[in-house]
Scaffold this motif. Structure first.
Motif, PDB file in Angstrom:
ATOM      1  N   PHE A 147      -7.442 -12.340 -19.223  1.00  0.00           N
ATOM      2  CA  PHE A 147      -7.936 -11.954 -20.546  1.00  0.00           C
ATOM      3  C   PHE A 147      -8.986 -12.936 -21.046  1.00  0.00           C
ATOM      4  CE2 PHE A 147      -4.639 -14.981 -21.616  1.00  0.00           C
ATOM      5  CZ  PHE A 147      -5.117 -15.625 -22.757  1.00  0.00           C
ATOM      6  N   GLY A 148      -9.845 -12.417 -21.899  1.00  0.00           N
ATOM      7  CA  GLY A 148     -10.864 -13.184 -22.597  1.00  0.00           C
ATOM      8  C   GLY A 148     -11.162 -12.405 -23.864  1.00  0.00           C
ATOM      9  N   SER A 149     -12.396 -11.954 -24.029  1.00  0.00           N
ATOM     10  CA  SER A 149     -12.710 -11.050 -25.143  1.00  0.00           C
ATOM     11  C   SER A 149     -12.091  -9.682 -24.891  1.00  0.00           C
ATOM     12  CB  SER A 149     -14.221 -10.918 -25.299  1.00  0.00           C
ATOM     13  OG  SER A 149     -14.799 -12.177 -25.571  1.00  0.00           O
ATOM     14  N   SER A 150     -11.893  -9.344 -23.616  1.00  0.00           N
ATOM     15  CA  SER A 150     -11.197  -8.129 -23.209  1.00  0.00           C
ATOM     16  C   SER A 150     -10.097  -8.531 -22.234  1.00  0.00           C
ATOM     17  CB  SER A 150     -12.179  -7.151 -22.555  1.00  0.00           C
ATOM     18  OG  SER A 150     -12.792  -7.761 -21.429  1.00  0.00           O
ATOM     19  N   PHE A 151      -9.476  -7.578 -21.562  1.00  0.00           N
ATOM     20  CA  PHE A 151      -8.454  -7.920 -20.584  1.00  0.00           C
ATOM     21  C   PHE A 151      -8.457  -6.895 -19.457  1.00  0.00           C
ATOM     22  CE2 PHE A 151      -6.231  -4.949 -23.328  1.00  0.00           C
ATOM     23  CZ  PHE A 151      -5.454  -4.204 -22.448  1.00  0.00           C
ATOM     24  N   ARG A 152      -7.916  -7.289 -18.332  1.00  0.00           N
ATOM     25  CA  ARG A 152      -7.735  -6.369 -17.203  1.00  0.00           C
ATOM     26  C   ARG A 152      -6.495  -6.812 -16.438  1.00  0.00           C
ATOM     27  NH1 ARG A 152     -13.214  -8.526 -15.665  1.00  0.00           N
ATOM     28  NH2 ARG A 152     -12.852 -10.559 -14.689  1.00  0.00           N
ATOM     29  N   SER A 153      -5.811  -5.842 -15.834  1.00  0.00           N
ATOM     30  CA  SER A 153      -4.609  -6.131 -15.056  1.00  0.00           C
ATOM     31  C   SER A 153      -4.869  -5.823 -13.590  1.00  0.00           C
ATOM     32  CB  SER A 153      -3.421  -5.320 -15.571  1.00  0.00           C
ATOM     33  OG  SER A 153      -3.683  -3.933 -15.469  1.00  0.00           O
ATOM     34  N   PHE A 154      -4.166  -6.531 -12.714  1.00  0.00           N
ATOM     35  CA  PHE A 154      -4.322  -6.306 -11.274  1.00  0.00           C
ATOM     36  C   PHE A 154      -3.819  -4.923 -10.889  1.00  0.00           C
ATOM     37  CE2 PHE A 154      -4.433 -10.888  -9.424  1.00  0.00           C
ATOM     38  CZ  PHE A 154      -5.481 -11.194 -10.296  1.00  0.00           C
ATOM     39  N   PHE A 155      -2.739  -4.485 -11.530  1.00  0.00           N
ATOM     40  CA  PHE A 155      -2.152  -3.181 -11.241  1.00  0.00           C
ATOM     41  C   PHE A 155      -1.968  -2.425 -12.561  1.00  0.00           C
ATOM     42  CE2 PHE A 155      -0.506  -6.330  -8.210  1.00  0.00           C
ATOM     43  CZ  PHE A 155      -0.995  -5.807  -7.016  1.00  0.00           C
ATOM     44  N   ALA A 156      -1.990  -1.095 -12.487  1.00  0.00           N
ATOM     45  CA  ALA A 156      -1.847  -0.283 -13.704  1.00  0.00           C
ATOM     46  C   ALA A 156      -0.507  -0.557 -14.378  1.00  0.00           C
ATOM     47  CB  ALA A 156      -1.982   1.192 -13.365  1.00  0.00           C
ATOM     48  N   ARG A 157       0.504  -0.816 -13.595  1.00  0.00           N
ATOM     49  CA  ARG A 157       1.833  -1.224 -14.093  1.00  0.00           C
ATOM     50  C   ARG A 157       2.450  -2.151 -13.063  1.00  0.00           C
ATOM     51  NH1 ARG A 157       1.719   3.979 -13.031  1.00  0.00           N
ATOM     52  NH2 ARG A 157       1.628   4.477 -15.241  1.00  0.00           N
ATOM     53  N   SER A 158       3.514  -2.807 -13.426  1.00  0.00           N
ATOM     54  CA  SER A 158       4.137  -3.757 -12.513  1.00  0.00           C
ATOM     55  C   SER A 158       4.544  -3.065 -11.212  1.00  0.00           C
ATOM     56  CB  SER A 158       5.359  -4.401 -13.165  1.00  0.00           C
ATOM     57  OG  SER A 158       4.968  -5.197 -14.261  1.00  0.00           O
ATOM     58  N   VAL A 159       4.335  -3.776 -10.094  1.00  0.00           N
ATOM     59  CA  VAL A 159       4.627  -3.209  -8.775  1.00  0.00           C
ATOM     60  C   VAL A 159       5.714  -4.030  -8.098  1.00  0.00           C
ATOM     61  CG1 VAL A 159       2.313  -2.259  -8.455  1.00  0.00           C
ATOM     62  CG2 VAL A 159       2.804  -4.604  -7.702  1.00  0.00           C
ATOM     63  N   GLU A 160       6.390  -3.410  -7.133  1.00  0.00           N
ATOM     64  CA  GLU A 160       7.408  -4.129  -6.389  1.00  0.00           C
ATOM     65  C   GLU A 160       6.766  -5.216  -5.533  1.00  0.00           C
ATOM     66  OE1 GLU A 160      11.200  -3.337  -3.386  1.00  0.00           O
ATOM     67  OE2 GLU A 160       9.916  -1.669  -4.033  1.00  0.00           O
ATOM     68  N   TYR A 161       7.434  -6.322  -5.420  1.00  0.00           N
ATOM     69  CA  TYR A 161       6.933  -7.477  -4.656  1.00  0.00           C
ATOM     70  C   TYR A 161       7.175  -7.239  -3.166  1.00  0.00           C
ATOM     71  CZ  TYR A 161       6.480 -12.366  -3.129  1.00  0.00           C
ATOM     72  OH  TYR A 161       6.096 -13.522  -2.490  1.00  0.00           O
ATOM     73  N   THR A 162       6.103  -6.954  -2.458  1.00  0.00           N
ATOM     74  CA  THR A 162       6.150  -6.746  -1.016  1.00  0.00           C
ATOM     75  C   THR A 162       5.016  -7.538  -0.380  1.00  0.00           C
ATOM     76  OG1 THR A 162       4.662  -4.835  -1.058  1.00  0.00           O
ATOM     77  CG2 THR A 162       7.034  -4.389  -1.367  1.00  0.00           C
TER      78      THR A 162
END
Length: 796
Positions: A321-336
């Motif tokens: 995040f900064g002035s905006s934000f972005r996530s690596f995945f659309a929602r949390s994913v299983e850890y594989t």
């Protein structure tokens, strides 16, 4: 004239000359007395404005001003009334001093010194008390904040009353700091450490329960001063009982006895050593411009360790995040293995290029997503904490506290204690502050260890007091407990007993579906005089609770309660201010006073690179012919150099360059990427990855390593050597994993806290392979790597 106040080459000056601080530590409480000395060296009267940081948890309880030989102690008054009286005093020719807490953030104060006549000196004294927090290594942390970073204000924030802070490089801060610390404790003092140079610790008695220490002479007030105090057997419950004021109203907080309890719950070993396999872990990383340079590099390395340390079966996501934000995945994913590798690629591409610091929007996005059944959400927030909408953020975190925990990390000098500590407190987590001398990875892994502990539920406190004594709890209800962390409770004791002088408090809670009780007995007879420190800390706790409730309900009666308690206890609040008025000439001031904004040490950025209180050591102007760019027609800021210059083109002044190769916090010029003989504008520093971080990056999500060229390079061994030493009928991955464990224990034992979960995953994987000749493997691995690590040390 309205905007001056900085030290420049033209000789403009500010009136603050020095700051003297005395800290009296009694156990886990510190009383801090600061004296700020001003001199008006101008020909006209000035109004000096000084915005400065204080710890958000501090209870500011005294403010006085001395002009010439007359000293006046300030009174706490409702804020708007105090402002009006201040203006009236100035217009009638009186001198006035106004000290008030920021409306938006409880760790910023604004001191206004009004109508200071020409050639006149003034000394302002302020006193606050604070509870010292326990670090993971059982040290008590005291921080005297000096750096006030620019705060990012979202578009919906009214900045009319936001203090305008003048920022200068650390070399140009025009006032000095002297600091003395006196320590008194029932427990012997072991040592004192600091990020600043200290005089030797001196013990004042043979029992080593009294000691003193001070900053080395000549210290510039250009960085946060951090002290870590270590006691022998510090991890034990304590109770401080303090008598009230004799002339205070009976039954009032200041009139009754107040007790401060420090409870240290001990969890069963099988709980603290367990490695949970459930949970949703969300890492919220600041990628604003102020995180550039070494901060973002350290953050990337930290995320690498976190990704490798997560257990199979959990869920995760990473936000920038900064002035905006972005996530690596659309929602949390299983850890594989696949999701871990994808996240690692994105971590390596992270840059501090996202503008300002808008933390509210990504938090709203995180909280707006559905929670995963049986996977408690843990949010890890990394930021340098430069925001103005602190209270709005804290309210959001508190609203979602029942369904998540929040662990926070303040990075670098000047991180907001109100934001970092407040989010962790409201989110039932732990706050960590990472200064220039700290290793971010260590503190993050300590917090991950706590996050993997089972949540403590059904917390309750039961008091047993003799007949005639009643109790009123002043602290908010306990909603979080961690192994190794101290829980503090304040309570008001009303009445007296002729039967007994002993009371008992029992802490009940459930841990992993098992009921647990911790009990502490204490004497009701007040201890020696503590200067009402406990009363004021208790009052501050009540005030902050009422302020939170007032923001939620918008109830005017709650605001009135805050003002009433603030005035009664003489403790600062968001709705009150300290006001001191001196008799002046009696002549009305004609025209506006000259306003001088006093500078503080501040983060600076140049060409996209965070200079974070860095200066280059030259004592004069830079040679323009060498490629250094002139700014605003003058070299009036010799501490800052434009990137894009050749360092060789800078002019020698007075026969010396100082120490141009070393920056203030140990960075060197060669850390910056050189291009065609130039240090290009905005170039990211290049640092070779540590061998142990390289080893960590090669581990698979399941916990094992594959034997490959990169792993051989970490071990500094050839493939032929590994083949020769490998025991028969041992799988290549098992052999590689055993070697990795031996290498970590043999060469990186000092950083074991960082890779503990990585090693636990590896050990569990090896055990699942049911290796028949494991002892032979360990022996061969030791011989190959030149180590002497025992099999039991590996957990095998």
């Amino acid at each position: 004239m309205d905007s001056c106040g900085l030290i420049t080459g033209k000789g403009q000056q500010v009136p603050l000359k020095n700051v003297e601080v005395e800290v009296q530590v009694k156990g886990c409480i510190a009383m801090v007395t600061s004296v700020l000395r001003y001199v008006n060296e101008e020909e006209l009267s000035v109004e000096a404005v000084f915005a400065f940081p204080l710890p958000a948890e501090a209870a500011l309880c005294h403010f006085s001003a001395k002009v010439a030989e007359e000293e006046v102690v300030a009174e706490v008054q409702e804020k708007q009334k105090a402002r009006e009286l201040y203006d009236d005093a100035l217009s009638s020719g009186q001198q006035a001093f106004l000290l008030e807490e920021s409306d938006e953030s409880s760790d910023i104060f604004r001191l206004t010194v009004g109508s200071l006549p020409p050639k006149t000196s003034a000394a302002v004294t302020l006193i606050y008390v604070i509870e010292l927090k326990v670090e993971a290594d059982q040290g008590l942390r005291f921080c005297l904040p000096a750096v006030l970073n620019p705060r990012y204000a979202p578009s919906n924030i009214d900045t009319a009353n936001v203090p305008q802070v003048a920022g200068v490089p650390s070399s140009a801060v025009p006032y000095t700091l002297s600091l003395r610390v006196l320590i008194t404790s029932p427990i012997p003092v072991s040592k004192v450490e600091s990020n600043c140079s200290l005089e030797p610790l001196t013990y004042l008695n043979t029992a080593r329960t009294q000691a003193k220490v001070s900053l080395s002479p000549g210290h510039k007030f250009d960085r946060d001063v951090e002290l870590l105090l270590y006691y022998q057997e510090a991890h034990r419950p304590t109770a401080i009982v303090e008598a009230g004021l004799k002339n205070a109203k009976p039954g009032s907080l200041m009139g009754d006895t107040v007790v401060m309890l420090s409870l240290c719950p001990e969890f069963p070993p099988e709980v603290t050593s367990s490695f949970g396999k459930r949970g949703e872990f969300i890492f919220l990383m600041d990628q604003s411009g102020s995180m550039s340079g070494s901060s973002i590099r350290s953050a990337q390395e930290t995320l690498l360790l976190l990704l490798k340390s997560l257990p199979l079966g959990c869920y995760f996501n990473i936000y920038g995040f900064g002035s905006s934000f972005r996530s690596f995945f659309a929602r949390s994913v299983e850890y594989t293995q696949n999701t871990m590798e994808e996240a690692m690629r994105k971590v390596e591409a992270m840059e501090a290029n996202m503008g300002g610091t808008e933390i509210l929007k990504p938090l709203e996005n995180i909280y707006g997503q559905a929670y995963l059944p049986n996977h408690p959400r843990q949010v890890f927030v990394f930021t340098d904490g430069e925001v103005w909408n602190t209270k709005e953020i804290l309210d959001l975190v508190r609203a979602h506290a029942p369904s998540h925990r929040c662990f926070t990390f303040g990075i670098g000098q000047g991180a907001s204690t109100a934001l970092i500590s407040g989010m962790a407190k409201e989110g039932r987590g732990i706050a960590q502050f990472i200064t220039s001398s700290d290793r971010l990875q260590l503190k993050v892994m300590q917090s991950l260890s706590l996050a993997l502990q089972p949540s403590v539920v059904d917390i309750s406190v039961k008091w047993t007091l003799p007949e005639g004594v009643s109790v009123t709890t002043l602290s908010p209800p306990l909603n979080v407990l961690f192994q190794g962390q101290r829980a503090v409770l304040y309570a008001q004791l009303t009445g007296e007993s002729s039967v007994s002088n002993e009371g008992t408090v029992a802490l009940h809670y459930s841990l992993a579906e098992t009921p647990v009780t911790n009990q502490l007995s204490f004497c009701l007879k007040p201890a020696e005089d503590t200067g009402l420190a406990v009363h004021r800390l208790a009052a501050r706790a009540v005030i902050q609770s009422l302020e939170r409730e007032e923001r939620e309900k918008k109830d005017a009666s709650l605001r009135e309660k805050v003002v009433e308690l603030s005035v009664q206890a003489g403790v600062s609040s968001a709705f009150t201010a300290f006001l001191s008025i001196h008799k002046g000439s009696g002549q009305p001031v004609k025209g506006p006073l000259l306003k001088r904004a006093l500078p503080v040490a501040q983060k600076r950025e140049c060409a996209g690179i965070n200079l974070n209180n860095v200066y280059f050591g030259w004592s004069g102007a830079l040679d323009r012919s060498g490629g250094c760019e002139e700014v605003d027609g003058a070299y009036d800021d010799p501490g800052v150099m434009e990137f894009g210059c050749r360092f060789t083109g800078c002019e020698e002044v007075d026969g010396a360059y100082g120490d141009p190769g070393v920056m203030e916090f140990g960075c060197r010029f060669e850390d910056f990427l050189e291009t065609d003989g130039h240090f290009g504008s905005g170039a990211e520093p290049y640092v070779q990855k540590e061998s142990y971080l390289e080893l960590v990056s090669l581990q698979k999500a399941a916990g094992y390593w594959d034997m490959n060229t990169d792993l051989l390079n970490v071990f500094s061994r050839t493939e032929e050597e590994l083949v020769q030493q490998k025991p028969r009928q041992v799988d290549s991955a098992v052999w590689a994993t055993v070697l990795a464990l031996i290498w970590l224990h043999g060469f990186k034992a000092a950083q074991q806290e960082e890779w503990r979960f990585i090693a636990m995953k590896a050990t569990s994987w090896i055990q699942s392979q049911k290796v028949g000749n494991l002892s032979e493997c360990v022996q061969a691995g030791n011989a190959l790597l030149g180590c002497q690590v025992k099999e039991e040390c590996l957990g095998l």
